[in-house]
Design an enzyme around this catalytic site. Structure first.
Site, mmCIF file in Angstrom:
data_model
loop_
_atom_site.group_PDB
_atom_site.id
_atom_site.type_symbol
_atom_site.label_atom_id
_atom_site.label_comp_id
_atom_site.label_asym_id
_atom_site.label_seq_id
_atom_site.Cartn_x
_atom_site.Cartn_y
_atom_site.Cartn_z
ATOM 1 C CB CYS A 62 -0.881 -0.101 1.278
ATOM 2 S SG CYS A 62 -2.419 1.205 1.048
ATOM 3 C CE LYS A 64 -7.600 -1.680 4.471
ATOM 4 N NZ LYS A 64 -6.299 -1.288 3.904
ATOM 5 N NE ARG A 119 -6.501 5.620 3.968
ATOM 6 C CZ ARG A 119 -5.660 5.476 5.307
ATOM 7 N NH1 ARG A 119 -6.024 4.717 6.080
ATOM 8 N NH2 ARG A 119 -4.570 6.156 5.296
ATOM 9 C CD GLU A 124 -14.850 -4.621 -4.527
ATOM 10 O OE1 GLU A 124 -13.330 -4.825 -4.748
ATOM 11 O OE2 GLU A 124 -15.114 -3.306 -4.854
ATOM 12 C CE LYS A 156 -6.851 -3.685 7.791
ATOM 13 N NZ LYS A 156 -5.933 -3.098 7.344
ATOM 14 C CE1 TYR A 167 -0.811 -4.937 14.296
ATOM 15 C CE2 TYR A 167 -3.029 -5.450 14.432
ATOM 16 C CZ TYR A 167 -1.905 -4.931 13.847
ATOM 17 O OH TYR A 167 -2.245 -4.094 12.795
#
Length: 323
Positions: free
Chosen positions: A121, A196, A218, A234, A249, A314
């Site tokens: 990105c 996304k 965005r 998509e 996501k 994470y």
């Protein structure tokens, strides 16, 4: 004949419950995410205030963290880069000596079998914080594709095992596939951020990656959280263009989408437990409201049960110590 179903018979002991468990988390199901910073300070390790336990890392500190994780069984990781300088054309993203390129070379030199998948990105590298070329306040789709493709090829040349475009420009999978093939990397897979959403759960990531847009938002390129049929369009487009793995996501607020993608396509499905999901669990645990380890395991099991083959989280480093 019994008068009712006695499901408790198979729950009487831990051994019995383990034996009939339908969904299992394994180390190879988890991908860790790291933020590597271009800096002259070899000891740079800045805590991310909104993501307790996560840090921005210098190349040297990244090496130390990855070494510990590999010792605990880390199989794969994703890299996000924070350059020293940003500009309108995101030149740091496709610089052959950029921070992610150097990190890839370092990791592959030390751990050749560790799967390295850089995020593709431009938002971390642009002065305006958007994921593409901006003109008159508009993010231009087609001119951005060339820069994304250059970035993906640069990562492949540095030694990446896979690339993961997250920008949500139309046609970026095809542009990257063509560029990789023409550069001599026909066997390098693409894990597309196929679905996304323009999610409020990304807030802590903006601090971590220093990628908040300097104007607007965005929503003109990321998906409306209210839409599900669009998600399948998509995903179908990315499969047609050459994606090898489809990502959804965020993960936990979109388990219905994970399941729809899983049921609709034969490709492996990834799900990204994003920064906001991580931070909420951490905050509640720090306040003593929940058992962190139990909630983490339950949430990730739910993501896998919904159909994810791979989970980006994470919590990977912590989980590898216990799985």
């Amino acid at each position: 004949m019994p008068e009712f179903h006695r499901g408790r018979r198979l729950r009487r002991s831990r051994t019995m419950r383990d034996m009939v468990r339908e969904t299992e988390l394994r180390p190879q199901d988890l991908m860790m995410l790291y933020f590597v910073v271009e800096t002259d300070d070899e000891n740079f390790e800045k805590p991310i205030s909104s993501m307790p336990g996560q840090h921005q890392l210098s190349l040297q500190k990244l090496e130390q963290r990855v070494a510990q994780a590999v010792d605990n069984g880390l199989r794969s990781l994703m890299l996000f880069g924070i350059p020293a300088q940003k500009d309108e054309h995101a030149s740091g993203a496709y610089d052959d000596n950029g921070i992610v390129q150097r990190a890839i070379r370092m990791i592959k030199a030390n751990w050749p079998d560790l799967l390295v998948c850089p995020d593709v990105c431009l938002c971390e590298y642009t002065s305006h914080g958007h994921c593409g070329i901006v003109q008159d306040g508009d993010v231009l789709n087609d001119p951005t594709l060339e820069l994304l493709a250059r970035t993906a090829v640069s990562y492949a040349e540095a030694g990446a095992d896979m690339v993961a475009p997250s920008d949500m420009m139309d046609g970026r999978v095809l542009a990257i596939r063509d560029a990789l093939d023409n550069a001599g990397f026909p066997n390098l897979p693409i894990m597309s951020y196929a679905v996304k959403y323009a999610s409020a759960f990304y807030g802590p990531f903006r601090e971590a990656a220093e990628s908040a847009p300097q104007f607007g938002d965005r929503k003109t390129y990321q998906m409306d959280p209210a839409n599900s049929r669009e998600a399948l369009r998509e995903a179908a487009a990315d499969v047609f263009e050459g994606a090898d793995i489809l990502m959804v996501k965020p993960a936990l607020p979109y388990l219905d989408i994970v399941r729809q993608v899983r049921d609709s396509f034969d490709a492996p499905v990834a799900a990204y437990q994003v920064s906001g999901e991580y931070s909420m669990i951490k905050a509640a645990a720090q306040n003593g409201w929940i058992d962190e380890q139990a909630v983490v395991l339950e949430s990730l099991t739910a993501i896998k049960r919904a159909g994810a083959d791979l989970i980006l989280t994470y919590f990977t480093e912590d989980l590898l110590k216990t799985l």
